[in-house]
Design a protein around this motif. Structure first.
Motif, PDB file in Angstrom:
ATOM      1  N   VAL A  69      -5.492  -4.601   2.943  1.00 19.52           N
ATOM      2  CA  VAL A  69      -5.027  -4.110   1.147  1.00 19.52           C
ATOM      3  C   VAL A  69      -4.226  -1.996   0.843  1.00 19.52           C
ATOM      4  O   VAL A  69      -3.457  -2.725   0.316  1.00 19.52           O
ATOM      5  CB  VAL A  69      -6.569  -3.095   0.516  1.00 19.52           C
ATOM      6  CG1 VAL A  69      -6.355  -2.932  -1.200  1.00 19.52           C
ATOM      7  CG2 VAL A  69      -7.263  -5.339   0.222  1.00 19.52           C
TER       8      VAL A  69
ATOM      9  N   SER B 251      -0.663  -3.069  -1.169  1.00 17.74           N
ATOM     10  CA  SER B 251      -0.511  -1.397  -2.611  1.00 17.74           C
ATOM     11  C   SER B 251       0.366  -0.920  -2.125  1.00 17.74           C
ATOM     12  O   SER B 251       1.357  -1.157  -2.649  1.00 17.74           O
ATOM     13  CB  SER B 251      -1.649  -0.636  -1.796  1.00 17.74           C
ATOM     14  OG  SER B 251      -1.437   0.132  -3.196  1.00 17.74           O
TER      15      SER B 251
ATOM     16  N   LYS C  78       4.076  -2.832  -2.584  1.00 14.40           N
ATOM     17  CA  LYS C  78       3.734  -3.988  -3.633  1.00 14.40           C
ATOM     18  C   LYS C  78       3.579  -4.533  -3.736  1.00 14.40           C
ATOM     19  O   LYS C  78       4.145  -5.713  -4.726  1.00 14.40           O
ATOM     20  CB  LYS C  78       4.877  -2.925  -4.772  1.00 14.40           C
ATOM     21  CG  LYS C  78       5.609  -1.712  -4.448  1.00 14.40           C
ATOM     22  CD  LYS C  78       5.356  -0.637  -4.812  1.00 14.40           C
ATOM     23  CE  LYS C  78       5.146   0.348  -5.313  1.00 14.40           C
ATOM     24  NZ  LYS C  78       3.871   2.040  -6.073  1.00 14.40           N
TER      25      LYS C  78
ATOM     26  N   ILE D  21      -1.800  -7.741  -4.674  1.00 15.00           N
ATOM     27  CA  ILE D  21      -3.057  -6.472  -3.889  1.00 15.00           C
ATOM     28  C   ILE D  21      -4.488  -7.551  -4.367  1.00 15.00           C
ATOM     29  O   ILE D  21      -5.403  -7.700  -3.298  1.00 15.00           O
ATOM     30  CB  ILE D  21      -3.701  -5.208  -5.059  1.00 15.00           C
ATOM     31  CG1 ILE D  21      -2.070  -4.000  -4.898  1.00 15.00           C
ATOM     32  CG2 ILE D  21      -4.396  -4.715  -4.323  1.00 15.00           C
ATOM     33  CD1 ILE D  21      -2.483  -3.003  -5.323  1.00 15.00           C
TER      34      ILE D  21
ATOM     35  N   THR E  47       2.253 -10.252   1.031  1.00 18.30           N
ATOM     36  CA  THR E  47       0.764 -10.467   0.960  1.00 18.30           C
ATOM     37  C   THR E  47       0.735 -11.384   2.326  1.00 18.30           C
ATOM     38  O   THR E  47      -0.959 -10.385   3.097  1.00 18.30           O
ATOM     39  CB  THR E  47       0.191 -10.665   0.248  1.00 18.30           C
ATOM     40  OG1 THR E  47       0.397 -10.268  -1.213  1.00 18.30           O
ATOM     41  CG2 THR E  47      -1.183 -11.727  -0.413  1.00 18.30           C
TER      42      THR E  47
END
Length: 329
Positions: free
Chosen positions: A116, A120, A123, A126, A264
């Motif tokens: 996480v 974060s 960018k 999240i 991600t």
């Protein structure tokens, strides 16, 4: 570019050094009840983990199913299959143990905190990172023992999948469920004191690491491990990280993920949880095997993943900032 050194990695190195200098305190003959402390500490870690899991956020997170599928398949399928592909090359008993330690690393779930944080910084998406890391931890309770059981039961006679799942249910799953049930009452407490709870988690992990390595040093397990072996292990860990990182990126492009989802997928898909690793190792592997040796690739991978991903995340963040500044108003 300034890269922060992760203090937890430094703490791990210090603990291993202490275990090397003072192995008797953590040996099997020690009067200190490390096993009892570890068992209670593990249950509390996962109880607090359950307190932080919001059922509403988990439900809302199910929408981006393609991203979640890529992350979980990378974590629990692609990672192990890469290691299994090298199984025919394993010829000696020592290399078999090393291979098992890499399979254990590959079969572990993703980690919540660093996934996480790094997403974060870069960018990325999240909410999806929180969802995937959280679900991964729960899935690992079921999937990790299955992968290890496929191969460990062929090398040791005392691998009992039923007793292992009973231990995992008692020590991990039940505390998580209790935590989730109490989340609406004590969830704010877990958020308010998240830094203190993180410190508690890391303290328990450091105690388990100390005990594992103290026993290994006391039994002279690492006497046959040379500097060249450690350098080779480091090279293998770095190579494994980059192979998975680029595979995940390739799949993300083929599925036309946007930049946030690709970040991600790559960040969460390449992470492995040291918390779950230290806990699972104590439960999955028999007492005849050195837990310190089993954990060695995982701890090297933990340091490598933090270092490399922090560099990538910082570069992505700078690129995002430059793009915003160059966009006309």
């Amino acid at each position: 570019m300034k890269i922060k050194v992760d203090r937890f990695v430094i703490a791990i190195i210090i603990v291993i050094l202490i275990a090397y200098l003072y192995p008797n305190l953590g040996s099997k003959q020690s009067a200190v009840p490390f096993d009892l402390i570890g068992t209670i500490g593990i249950s509390l870690i996962f109880f607090f983990y359950g307190l932080k899991l919001s059922p509403d956020k988990i439900k809302s997170g199910l929408k981006n199913w393609k991203l979640h599928l890529v992350v979980q398949l990378t974590t629990f399928l692609i990672f192990p299959l890469i290691i299994i592909a090298f199984k025919p090359l394993i010829l000696t008993e020592e290399s078999q143990t090393l291979w098992l330690s890499f399979l254990f690393l590959a079969a572990l779930p993703s980690t919540v905190s660093s996934s996480v944080v790094m997403v974060s910084i870069a960018k990325g998406n999240i909410p999806a990172a929180i969802f995937n890391a959280s679900i991964s931890g729960l899935m690992g309770i079921i999937i990790t023992p299955l992968w290890i059981g496929l191969f460990l039961q062929h090398t040791t006679g005392d691998f009992n999948i039923e007793s292992i799942y009973i231990s995992l249910i008692i020590q991990i799953l039940i505390p998580v469920i209790i935590g989730m049930l109490l989340q609406k009452y004590w969830g704010k407490f877990a958020i308010k004191y998240k830094n203190q709870l993180t410190l508690f988690d890391k303290t328990i992990i450091l105690l388990i690491i100390y005990k594992s390595f103290a026993e290994s040093f006391d039994e002279d397990i690492f006497s046959s491990v040379s500097i060249s072996d450690l350098l080779l292990l480091f090279t293998m860990v770095v190579a494994l990280f980059y192979v998975v990182y680029f595979i995940t990126g390739f799949i993300s492009k083929k599925l036309h993920f946007n930049t946030e989802d690709r970040i991600t997928a790559q960040f969460c898909g390449t992470k492995k949880s040291l918390v779950h690793g230290t806990v699972f190792a104590e439960i999955l592997f028999p007492s005849t095997m050195s837990i310190g040796f089993i954990l060695l690739p995982l701890m090297v991978f933990h340091a490598v993943q933090i270092f490399i991903v922090s560099i990538i995340a910082t570069r992505l963040a700078k690129r995002e900032q430059l793009n915003k500044e160059s966009t006309p108003l």
